[in-house]
Enzyme design. Structure first.
Site, mmCIF file in Angstrom:
data_model
loop_
_atom_site.group_PDB
_atom_site.id
_atom_site.type_symbol
_atom_site.label_atom_id
_atom_site.label_comp_id
_atom_site.label_asym_id
_atom_site.label_seq_id
_atom_site.Cartn_x
_atom_site.Cartn_y
_atom_site.Cartn_z
ATOM 1 N N PRO A 126 12.399 0.237 7.581
ATOM 2 C CA PRO A 126 13.575 -0.004 6.744
ATOM 3 C C PRO A 126 13.364 -1.037 5.645
ATOM 4 C CG PRO A 126 13.856 -0.947 8.937
ATOM 5 C CD PRO A 126 12.626 -0.092 8.993
ATOM 6 N N ASN A 127 13.941 -0.706 4.506
ATOM 7 C CA ASN A 127 13.969 -1.550 3.301
ATOM 8 C C ASN A 127 12.628 -1.641 2.579
ATOM 9 O OD1 ASN A 127 16.787 -2.341 3.632
ATOM 10 N ND2 ASN A 127 16.064 -3.447 5.430
ATOM 11 N N ARG A 165 12.712 -5.965 -3.836
ATOM 12 C CA ARG A 165 13.273 -6.694 -2.701
ATOM 13 C C ARG A 165 12.573 -8.048 -2.516
ATOM 14 N NH1 ARG A 165 11.598 -5.371 3.518
ATOM 15 N NH2 ARG A 165 13.075 -6.827 4.418
ATOM 16 N N TYR A 221 7.707 -10.526 -0.916
ATOM 17 C CA TYR A 221 6.995 -9.242 -0.840
ATOM 18 C C TYR A 221 6.295 -8.835 -2.139
ATOM 19 C CZ TYR A 221 9.764 -8.919 3.439
ATOM 20 O OH TYR A 221 10.332 -9.171 4.667
ATOM 21 N N ASN A 258 4.131 -0.206 9.543
ATOM 22 C CA ASN A 258 4.934 -1.386 9.257
ATOM 23 C C ASN A 258 6.370 -1.005 9.621
ATOM 24 O OD1 ASN A 258 6.360 -3.570 8.345
ATOM 25 N ND2 ASN A 258 5.289 -3.721 6.375
ATOM 26 N N ALA A 295 11.951 -4.422 10.038
ATOM 27 C CA ALA A 295 12.866 -5.118 10.958
ATOM 28 C C ALA A 295 12.881 -4.493 12.356
ATOM 29 C CB ALA A 295 14.278 -5.130 10.377
ATOM 30 N N GLU A 310 -0.557 -2.291 13.675
ATOM 31 C CA GLU A 310 0.702 -2.879 13.193
ATOM 32 C C GLU A 310 0.421 -3.701 11.944
ATOM 33 O OE1 GLU A 310 2.555 -5.469 16.055
ATOM 34 O OE2 GLU A 310 4.064 -6.168 14.623
ATOM 35 N N HIS A 339 2.052 -6.143 8.714
ATOM 36 C CA HIS A 339 3.131 -6.856 8.030
ATOM 37 C C HIS A 339 2.601 -7.453 6.737
ATOM 38 C CE1 HIS A 339 5.853 -6.248 11.302
ATOM 39 N NE2 HIS A 339 4.896 -6.644 12.122
ATOM 40 N N ARG A 362 7.797 -17.430 9.411
ATOM 41 C CA ARG A 362 9.184 -17.202 8.993
ATOM 42 C C ARG A 362 10.146 -17.484 10.164
ATOM 43 N NH1 ARG A 362 9.435 -11.610 5.983
ATOM 44 N NH2 ARG A 362 11.447 -12.477 5.357
#
Ligand code: DQA
Length: 141
Positions: free
Chosen positions: A9-10, A17, A22, A71, A74, A95, A97, A104
Site C-alpha cells: 500500500p501507498n 509521497r 522515500y 515490500n 504498512a 523482504e 524496505h 523510525r
C-alpha cells in the site's frame, strides 16, 4: 530467471509521497532501470493497496518464479495473512524496505514478514530492490 516484485500500500505514490523519506523518483522509472540493467531477467511487477490482492499475487507467482521481492509496506507490521502466504509457497521471498524501518517509529520495528523470509534488505532507498536482485542472481542455479 523470473523475479516477481510485489509492492504494497501507498507505494504507487512513490515520487510524490513523503519525498524526504522515500525520494523523488517514481517506482516506474526505477523499474525501467532494473529491466535495462538486468536485461536477461524476466521481471513481473505488481502493486496493490489491498491486502488480499497481495496474498493472491504471492500465491500466483509463488510456485513458478525464482524469487519474490516483497515490500509489503504498512502490511509488514500487521499482516499474519501475508506471512502465512509466504509460508505456503516454494519461491523464496526477500523482504524489502526503502527506508530504515528500525530508525523510525516503534510500530515499524515489528515485521510479520521477516521470520518467514529468506532475508531482509532495509534502508538503502530504491537500491534495496537491486541488492535483492543481486542476491537472487548469486544464488541462482
Ligand atoms: C516501507 C516502510 C513501512 O513502514 C511503510 O509503511 C511503507 C514503506 C519502506 O519501504 O520503507 O509504506 O515499507
Amino acid at each position: 530467471m523470473k523475479l516477481s516484485i510485489i509492492n504494497g500500500p501507498n507505494l504507487n505514490l512513490l515520487g510524490k509521497r513523503e519525498p524526504n523519506i522515500y525520494g523523488n523518483e517514481s517506482f516506474d522509472v526505477y523499474l525501467d532501470f532494473l529491466k535495462k540493467k538486468y536485461s536477461k531477467i524476466n521481471f513481473d511487477y505488481f502493486q496493490s493497496n489491498i491486502e488480499g490482492e497481495i496474498i493472491d499475487q504471492i500465491q500466483k507467482v509463488g510456485f513458478t518464479y525464482d524469487g519474490i521481492l516483497l515490500n509489503a509496506a504498512a502490511f509488514t507490521h500487521t499482516s499474519i495473512g501475508i506471512a502465512d502466504a509466504i509460508k505456503s509457497i516454494s519461491t523464496p521471498v526477500i523482504e524489502i524496505h526503502i527506508s530504515n524501518t528500525f530508525s523510525r517509529e516503534d510500530f515499524r520495528h515489528k515485521s510479520y514478514i521477516s521470520p518467514v523470509s529468506k532475508g531482509l534488505i532495509v534502508g538503502f532507498g530504491f537500491e534495496s530492490y537491486r541488492l535483492a536482485v543481486e542476491s537472487f542472481i548469486t544464488n541462482y542455479k
